[in-house]
Design a protein around this motif. Structure first.
Motif, PDB file in Angstrom:
ATOM      1  N   GLY A  14      13.175   2.605   2.566  1.00 50.15           N
ATOM      2  CA  GLY A  14      13.601   3.469   1.469  1.00 50.15           C
ATOM      3  C   GLY A  14      13.609   2.796   0.121  1.00 50.15           C
ATOM      4  N   GLY A  15      13.429   1.485   0.116  1.00 45.96           N
ATOM      5  CA  GLY A  15      13.455   0.741  -1.137  1.00 45.96           C
ATOM      6  C   GLY A  15      12.124   0.770  -1.872  1.00 45.96           C
ATOM      7  N   SER A  16      12.080   0.020  -2.976  1.00 45.06           N
ATOM      8  CA  SER A  16      10.896  -0.006  -3.839  1.00 45.06           C
ATOM      9  C   SER A  16      10.490  -1.438  -4.169  1.00 45.06           C
ATOM     10  N   LEU A  17       9.209  -1.604  -4.422  1.00 42.67           N
ATOM     11  CA  LEU A  17       8.656  -2.852  -4.926  1.00 42.67           C
ATOM     12  C   LEU A  17       7.529  -2.525  -5.883  1.00 42.67           C
ATOM     13  N   ASP A  60      -4.045   8.442   2.641  1.00 45.77           N
ATOM     14  CA  ASP A  60      -3.149   9.551   2.968  1.00 45.77           C
ATOM     15  C   ASP A  60      -1.744   9.059   3.295  1.00 45.77           C
ATOM     16  N   SER A  61      -1.658   7.879   3.885  1.00 47.92           N
ATOM     17  CA  SER A  61      -0.365   7.365   4.343  1.00 47.92           C
ATOM     18  C   SER A  61       0.567   6.977   3.203  1.00 47.92           C
ATOM     19  N   VAL A  62       0.029   6.808   1.993  1.00 46.52           N
ATOM     20  CA  VAL A  62       0.872   6.374   0.872  1.00 46.52           C
ATOM     21  C   VAL A  62       0.923   7.388  -0.259  1.00 46.52           C
ATOM     22  N   ARG A  63       0.090   8.427  -0.182  1.00 41.27           N
ATOM     23  CA  ARG A  63       0.040   9.411  -1.274  1.00 41.27           C
ATOM     24  C   ARG A  63       1.416  10.063  -1.458  1.00 41.27           C
ATOM     25  N   SER A  83       9.969   4.547  -1.628  1.00 40.90           N
ATOM     26  CA  SER A  83      10.237   5.101  -0.287  1.00 40.90           C
ATOM     27  C   SER A  83       9.515   4.303   0.792  1.00 40.90           C
ATOM     28  N   LEU A  84       9.660   3.009   0.725  1.00 37.45           N
ATOM     29  CA  LEU A  84       8.937   2.136   1.648  1.00 37.45           C
ATOM     30  C   LEU A  84       9.411   2.327   3.076  1.00 37.45           C
ATOM     31  N   VAL A 112       9.037  -4.691   5.127  1.00 32.37           N
ATOM     32  CA  VAL A 112      10.012  -3.609   5.037  1.00 32.37           C
ATOM     33  C   VAL A 112      10.832  -3.627   6.325  1.00 32.37           C
ATOM     34  N   SER A 113      12.086  -4.015   6.196  1.00 32.46           N
ATOM     35  CA  SER A 113      12.922  -4.177   7.376  1.00 32.46           C
ATOM     36  C   SER A 113      14.389  -4.121   6.976  1.00 32.46           C
ATOM     37  N   SER A 114      15.200  -3.622   7.902  1.00 33.79           N
ATOM     38  CA  SER A 114      16.638  -3.607   7.669  1.00 33.79           C
ATOM     39  C   SER A 114      17.295  -4.836   8.289  1.00 33.79           C
TER      40      SER A 114
END
Length: 114
Positions: A14-17, A60-63, A83-84, A112-114
């Motif tokens: 859910g974060g951003s970079l 498509d996976s990132v649009r 929205s990673l 991307v990991s919690s």
């Protein structure tokens, strides 16, 4: 000519970079710049590309989540990633068609990991 990428790191779902990639050296022309990624055990895939004229293409996976942009005055391309998801984990590689030659940067790791 060199491409230097930066901005990767560890982020929660859910974060951003924001990734950056700057071309340097004896540059006469830069046409398309793009970001690819390669996850462990998977083939390299195109994430987003932007031409010299500003036309943009996304996987498509990132649009809708990622935005590619460029600052031609700085020979730099950016990738804003929002929205990673864990599936976005990969080495992100910068590409540029520079001086009519395909050029690649060294990549920056996004986890991307919690």
């Amino acid at each position: 000519v060199q491409l230097q990428a930066s901005g990767g790191g560890l982020v929660q779902p859910g974060g951003s970079l924001r990734l950056s990639c700057t071309a340097s050296g004896n540059i006469f022309s830069i046409n398309t710049m793009a970001w690819h990624r390669q996850a462990p055990g998977k083939q390299r895939e195109l994430v987003a590309a932007i031409t010299g004229g500003g036309s943009i293409n996304y996987a498509d996976s990132v649009r809708g989540r990622f935005t590619i942009s460029r600052d031609s005055s700085k020979n730099t391309v950016y990738l804003q990633m929002n929205s990673l998801k864990p599936d976005d984990t990969a080495v992100y590689l910068c590409y540029g068609f520079i001086n009519r030659i395909n050029s690649w940067g060294q990549g920056t790791l996004v986890t991307v990991s919690s």
